[in-house]
Design an enzyme around this catalytic site. Structure first.
Site, PDB file in Angstrom:
ATOM      1  N   ASP A  13      -0.512 -10.260   6.823  1.00 18.88           N
ATOM      2  CA  ASP A  13       0.717  -9.894   7.227  1.00 18.88           C
ATOM      3  C   ASP A  13       2.176 -10.640   6.686  1.00 18.88           C
ATOM      4  OD1 ASP A  13       2.155  -8.949   9.357  1.00 18.88           O
ATOM      5  OD2 ASP A  13       0.565  -9.276  11.276  1.00 18.88           O
ATOM      6  N   GLY A  65       2.461   2.503  -5.149  1.00 20.44           N
ATOM      7  CA  GLY A  65       2.750   3.029  -5.976  1.00 20.44           C
ATOM      8  C   GLY A  65       4.089   2.657  -7.042  1.00 20.44           C
ATOM      9  N   LYS A  66       4.603   2.020  -5.805  1.00 18.51           N
ATOM     10  CA  LYS A  66       5.832   0.759  -6.033  1.00 18.51           C
ATOM     11  C   LYS A  66       5.359  -0.287  -7.143  1.00 18.51           C
ATOM     12  CE  LYS A  66       8.642   2.255  -2.556  1.00 18.51           C
ATOM     13  NZ  LYS A  66       7.332   3.143  -2.010  1.00 18.51           N
ATOM     14  N   ASP A  81      -0.970  -6.538   1.546  1.00 12.75           N
ATOM     15  CA  ASP A  81      -0.955  -5.750   3.006  1.00 12.75           C
ATOM     16  C   ASP A  81      -2.098  -5.912   3.609  1.00 12.75           C
ATOM     17  OD1 ASP A  81       0.037  -2.451   3.372  1.00 12.75           O
ATOM     18  OD2 ASP A  81      -1.213  -2.518   3.888  1.00 12.75           O
ATOM     19  N   CYS A 130      11.625   4.975   4.516  1.00 10.89           N
ATOM     20  CA  CYS A 130      11.586   5.811   4.260  1.00 10.89           C
ATOM     21  C   CYS A 130      12.247   6.612   5.481  1.00 10.89           C
ATOM     22  CB  CYS A 130       9.675   7.080   3.624  1.00 10.89           C
ATOM     23  SG  CYS A 130       8.934   6.402   5.165  1.00 10.89           S
ATOM     24  N   ALA A 161       0.985  -1.016   0.130  1.00 10.75           N
ATOM     25  CA  ALA A 161       0.103  -0.262  -0.234  1.00 10.75           C
ATOM     26  C   ALA A 161       0.894   1.644  -0.094  1.00 10.75           C
ATOM     27  CB  ALA A 161      -0.765  -0.164   1.578  1.00 10.75           C
ATOM     28  N   PRO A 162       0.476   2.168  -0.531  1.00  8.57           N
ATOM     29  CA  PRO A 162      -1.306   2.467  -0.905  1.00  8.57           C
ATOM     30  C   PRO A 162      -0.406   2.193  -3.134  1.00  8.57           C
ATOM     31  CG  PRO A 162      -0.038   4.525  -1.792  1.00  8.57           C
ATOM     32  CD  PRO A 162       1.130   3.300  -0.781  1.00  8.57           C
TER      33      PRO A 162
END
Length: 578
Positions: free
Chosen positions: A330, A284-285, A303, A493, A281-282
């Site tokens: 999970d 993009g990758k 996710d 990140c 999620a979300p």
């Protein structure tokens, strides 16, 4: 893509909202001409954006040891402003006061378009000593979204001046958590507080340097604190100018930070491969991986959040990508385990059909054919840890009477709310070891690299270490799921070395068949070499060894590249040990 870019430029031109006149900070006319020099200096100090990022003292000590005091000070300052801005600081670049769009110059990323804003700008509030400004104070999380281009929604408003009516112009500031007497943090503002705009207000001085713009109220004061949703203030003049892309070219473009795009390229997915995105999620990758594969192969996105899986599915549909399948799972339970007695394909743990026999089945009134049918149905809902045993003589599976009765009731009463497919996502029960060509683990982390960030005091040394333990457990799962000869890419990140370089050290020391692989494209900086001890050796982090630093990518938010803080490591998987 050229058509999409042309449409994007046209859309930005047509949807851009007019801003009130603003000037760079260096322009003297930014302050009302009716003020005295002393009042002008006071206004400059108060009605500007100059936040100081607060850290837990022990965390700050740790980061200073990792980066050095000067470097960490630059990182802390960079984190308080949005990414990819022309100019910055007190001297924005002249002539670049509006958002701009240009093509990425990194080889292989010619389909990427950079959208850059400008700021910070000094805003002319036209304040005067005889007539205090009408103001709105928003929560810190709301302000961080506004700095990225969002409007102010009702739940984000904490306080407001008296007698504010719909259409009034208000100055918007942010309430950031302050240290409390009990050692904790809090804003100390009760939602609905009335602001007088006077120095006698308890939070008057806290707002100095914390003004993020000016806007027009869409509701009266009473309406703001009575409503549960909707836009409370529409920003008309921002300290940072960033275009909004809400509903712009839906299905044609997807907004991402540059390091996230780099991560998908580093994974280097090939057509026909089976890829796992463990914390997708979300999405993009996930979608970037599918695009690089030209939608040929299989991308499994998992996710633990039901709603986030729905978001992944929605994004894949918008991007018209058919190779993506999303499941709720999970990541700590991604490996489907057995006791060696289940004769099924563990890849999905529910795909084999086989006959079933039960002791004294006739007493239950079932024929062997009925039993086989029910066992097939039941296996869909059994977990990989269900107690079943295989009889080697006839390769049939035996199931307890209790399970047969339970399945009979389920067939009679229907699947139930939690198993219905309408509006629900499919749960995965894990995957067999060595079943993926490549695995991406973009791990949940402390997120201390995200920008803009106005507060970081919630993280402690203990919480940072807990993040690292959690990530190691996920990495253990990734190692089992990837096949020998495959690839694992790990990313976060955060600027925390304990979640970045320390994870690489753990991986290389624990799994001797793993080795760091070169990354392409490589635009980030090197990793940190050495180790760090805190509190008389109570906490020790082992980082990279000489020669390994150039095989990872660390994105420094204070570097000229001007990205979020990010980290990428790529591992080659050799022949696994038995």
């Amino acid at each position: 893509m050229k058509k999409a870019r042309d449409l994007l430029l046209k859309t930005l031109t047509s949807v851009a909202k007019p801003y009130l006149p603003v000037s760079p900070i260096s322009t003297p006319n930014s302050i009302s001409l009716f003020q005295s020099p002393e009042q002008m200096d006071s206004s400059r100090e108060r009605y500007r954006y100059s936040p100081t990022l607060r850290w837990n003292p022990h965390v700050e000590e740790y980061f200073i040891k990792a980066y050095g005091s000067d470097h960490f000070a630059r990182i802390s300052h960079a984190l308080t402003v949005p990414t990819e801005l022309f100019g910055g600081g007190d001297n924005p670049m002249p002539g670049l006061q509006s958002p701009s769009i240009h093509k990425c110059q990194v080889p292989g990323l010619d389909y990427v378009v950079f959208v850059k804003g400008s700021g910070p700008h000094m805003i002319e509030y036209n304040d005067s000593p005889n007539q205090p400004l009408k103001e709105v104070i928003v929560s810190r999380k709301c302000a961080e979204a506004v700095l990225r281009g969002a409007q102010i929604f009702v739940p984000g408003v904490l306080a407001c001046s008296a007698h504010v009516e719909k259409g009034d112009m208000v100055a918007v500031s942010v309430a950031v958590e302050q240290p409390g007497l009990d050692g904790g943090w809090g804003v100390g503002i009760t939602r609905g507080t009335v602001l007088q705009g006077l120095q006698t207000d308890p939070h008057y001085h806290e707002r100095n340097g914390m003004y993020i713009g000016q806007g027009a109220t869409m509701m009266s004061r009473a309406g703001i604190f009575r409503a549960s949703e909707g836009i409370a203030v529409e920003m008309t003049n921002r300290v940072f100018k960033l275009p909004s892309f809400n509903d712009v070219l839906e299905g044609e473009i997807f907004l991402q930070n540059l390091p996230s795009i780099i991560t998908a390229h580093v994974l280097d997915p090939q057509q026909g491969e089976r890829i796992l995105d463990m914390c997708a999620a979300p999405g993009g990758k996930t979608t970037a991986i599918a695009i690089l594969m030209r939608d040929k192969g299989e991308v499994v996105a998992v996710d633990r959040s039901h709603n986030k899986v729905l978001d992944i599915q929605k994004l894949a549909a918008e991007m018209d990508l058919n190779c993506i399948t999303a499941y709720r799972l999970d990541a700590l339970k991604a490996v489907c385990r057995t006791n060696g007695s289940i004769n099924v394909d563990l890849q999905n743990c529910n795909e084999e059909t086989f006959g079933v026999s039960v002791d004294n089945a006739g007493q239950l009134g079932f024929s062997e054919q009925d039993m086989a049918s029910m066992a097939t149905e039941m296996l869909t809902d059994l977990t990989c840890k269900d107690k079943v045993s295989k009889e080697t003589k006839n390769q049939r599976t035996y199931v307890s009477k209790a399970e047969i009765r339970k399945n009979t009731r389920r067939m009679r009463n229907g699947p139930g709310r939690n198993h219905c497919m309408g509006g629900r996502v499919e749960n995965s029960k894990g995957y067999s070891p060595n079943s993926f060509d490549r695995v991406l683990l973009d791990a949940p982390c402390s997120a201390l690299g995200l920008r803009p960030r106005l507060f970081a005091g919630e993280e402690t040394i203990e919480s940072l270490r807990n993040h690292a333990k959690y990530q190691r457990r996920m990495f253990d799962q990734a190692v089992q799921l990837v096949r020998p000869g495959g690839i694992i890419v790990y990313s976060t990140c955060t600027i925390n070395p304990g979640e970045n370089e320390a994870l690489v050290r753990y991986a290389l020391d624990t799994y001797k068949f793993l080795s760091l692989a070169p990354q392409h494209p490589r635009i980030g900086g090197p990793g940190l070499v050495g180790h760090c001890e805190l509190f008389d050796g109570k906490y020790t982090d082992e980082w990279l060894r000489p020669g390994e630093e150039e095989l990872v990518q660390r994105f420094d938010p204070s570097s000229p590249l001007d990205t979020i803080g990010f980290f990428i490591a790529k591992f080659n998987v050799g022949q696994k040990e038995t």
